[in-house]
Design a protein around this motif. Structure first.
Motif, short mmCIF file in Angstrom:
data_model
loop_
_atom_site.label_atom_id
_atom_site.label_comp_id
_atom_site.label_asym_id
_atom_site.label_seq_id
_atom_site.Cartn_x
_atom_site.Cartn_y
_atom_site.Cartn_z
N THR A 83 17.31 -5.56 -7.75
CA THR A 83 15.79 -5.32 -7.26
C THR A 83 15.12 -6.32 -7.70
O THR A 83 15.37 -7.05 -8.49
CB THR A 83 15.20 -4.01 -7.50
OG1 THR A 83 15.63 -3.66 -9.03
CG2 THR A 83 15.66 -2.92 -6.62
N ARG A 84 13.82 -6.80 -7.06
CA ARG A 84 13.04 -7.86 -7.14
C ARG A 84 12.47 -8.10 -8.78
O ARG A 84 11.91 -9.14 -8.84
CB ARG A 84 12.20 -8.05 -6.08
CG ARG A 84 11.29 -7.04 -5.86
CD ARG A 84 9.98 -7.04 -4.89
NE ARG A 84 10.41 -7.32 -3.64
CZ ARG A 84 9.83 -8.23 -2.78
NH1 ARG A 84 8.36 -8.82 -3.32
NH2 ARG A 84 10.31 -8.40 -1.64
N GLU A 85 12.33 -7.00 -9.36
CA GLU A 85 11.76 -7.22 -10.76
C GLU A 85 12.62 -7.94 -11.79
O GLU A 85 12.31 -8.36 -12.84
CB GLU A 85 11.31 -5.75 -11.24
CG GLU A 85 12.35 -5.19 -12.10
CD GLU A 85 13.45 -4.48 -11.23
OE1 GLU A 85 14.30 -3.91 -12.05
OE2 GLU A 85 13.53 -4.42 -10.23
N ASP A 156 6.92 9.24 -11.67
CA ASP A 156 5.96 8.50 -11.91
C ASP A 156 6.08 7.90 -13.55
O ASP A 156 6.97 8.15 -13.91
CB ASP A 156 4.33 9.51 -11.93
CG ASP A 156 4.52 10.72 -12.81
OD1 ASP A 156 5.56 10.77 -13.57
OD2 ASP A 156 3.89 11.87 -12.48
N PHE A 157 4.96 7.14 -13.64
CA PHE A 157 5.20 6.34 -14.95
C PHE A 157 3.91 6.59 -15.56
O PHE A 157 3.04 5.36 -15.76
CB PHE A 157 5.48 4.77 -14.35
CG PHE A 157 6.60 4.64 -13.34
CD1 PHE A 157 7.81 4.27 -13.91
CD2 PHE A 157 6.45 4.60 -12.15
CE1 PHE A 157 8.92 4.29 -13.07
CE2 PHE A 157 7.78 4.58 -11.36
CZ PHE A 157 8.66 4.50 -11.63
N ALA A 217 4.12 -8.07 -14.38
CA ALA A 217 3.68 -7.73 -13.11
C ALA A 217 4.07 -6.30 -12.50
O ALA A 217 3.45 -5.59 -11.74
CB ALA A 217 3.90 -8.71 -12.19
N ASN A 218 5.46 -5.94 -12.76
CA ASN A 218 5.97 -4.72 -12.26
C ASN A 218 5.33 -3.64 -12.91
O ASN A 218 5.24 -2.62 -12.24
CB ASN A 218 7.55 -4.77 -12.56
CG ASN A 218 8.46 -3.64 -12.04
OD1 ASN A 218 9.25 -3.37 -12.64
ND2 ASN A 218 8.09 -3.27 -10.73
N ALA A 219 5.23 -3.73 -14.33
CA ALA A 219 4.79 -2.39 -14.88
C ALA A 219 3.27 -2.45 -14.50
O ALA A 219 2.95 -1.11 -14.24
CB ALA A 219 4.74 -2.91 -16.56
#
Length: 291
Positions: A83-85, A156-157, A217-219
């Motif tokens: 994936t892109r991250e 969720d995160f 950026a992902n986080a």
């Protein structure tokens, strides 16, 4: 039409298997981001057999899934998605990066549309955030899989406040300074270091391998994401796989997820090590063979 560039590769000693071959492919997405796909294909490929699309977890390394892949690849074509991250992805403009779950779900839609022939049955397999992306995709009423095998999916995160502070205010260049703090937090707070030393080692390795700008950026992009309200829209079958000693992915959360997904079941294994072992590959193979 999106381009797919490919080359035959060797993925280290663990995949020196005479029963299958691996091609490294680059899928160019609509927003010009390029992601890497490892295409595993049996030597005696049967076009009647389904394809497995494998989406690994947050900044996961492919080595962590070597036993599962080596078990399934001699029998099924597998599209392993980075994936892109992940560090392997290429962005045309690093200042404009969309690393949200919604965007990764759209990436998965592109992959299914471009790389799986129409009418070809396919299955999803994935873990952690990769499993979240799969469920988000399945809830959109796009082309559906026959079944999905999801190890420790996340809804969720809930990052603690101090991590949100770091994400927002600390520049990515300070990642080297922050890494020991993240490792200590995972090792002594979120993970079971005594019963799951392999899981601790694996996650510390992914922290070392992560690309700082992309990780930050992902986080930030996923901090407010929630899958809960989408689960009832997932209409294709799903098997959720958990581990008794995995403190990072709560069993109670996964059981709650299964209750909300209409056609789902829960499989509990002994440890995180077991959920990344050949046992999971054999479990998936048994399911597919019986369909």
């Amino acid at each position: 039409m999106f381009s797919v560039n490919e080359k035959i590769i060797m993925l280290g000693d663990f995949l020196l298997n005479k029963n299958f071959r691996v091609k490294e492919k680059t899928l160019c997405l609509p927003d010009k981001v390029e992601i890497k796909i490892f295409d595993f294909e049996p030597n005696n490929s049967d076009p009647e057999k389904p394809i497995i699309v494998f989406v690994a977890g947050w900044v996961s390394l492919i080595n962590g899934w070597k036993d599962v892949l080596s078990t399934l690849a001699p029998k099924y074509r597998i599209l392993y998605v980075e994936t892109r991250e992940k560090r392997s992805a290429k962005f045309p403009n690093m200042k404009i990066i969309d690393l949200s779950i919604d965007q990764m779900s759209r990436d998965l839609d592109t992959l299914v549309s471009e790389m799986i022939p129409k009418g070809q049955p396919f299955y999803f397999a994935g873990s952690s955030m990769g499993a979240t992306v799969i469920l988000d995709y399945l809830a959109t009423k796009k082309r559906q899989s026959v079944n999905s095998f999801l190890v420790s999916p996340i809804c969720d995160f809930p990052f603690p406040g101090w991590i949100l502070f770091i994400i927002k205010f600390f520049p990515a260049v300070l990642y080297t300074v922050i890494k020991p703090i993240l490792k200590a937090y995972l090792s002594y707070v979120r993970l079971d270091k005594k019963n799951e030393p392999g899981q601790v080692k694996k996650y510390c390795g992914t922290i070392d391998a992560a690309e700082p700008v992309r990780l930050k950026a992902n986080a930030y992009a996923i901090r407010n994401y929630s899958l809960w309200k989408k689960l009832s829209d997932v209409k294709s079958p799903v098997v959720v796989i958990g581990a008794k000693t995995d403190n990072l992915h709560g069993i109670d959360i996964m059981e709650k997820m299964v209750k909300l997904i209409p056609f789902s079941s829960f499989e509990l294994m002994g440890s995180n090590k077991e959920t990344h072992s050949a046992k999971v590959g054999e479990f998936i193979d048994l399911y597919i063979s019986s369909d």
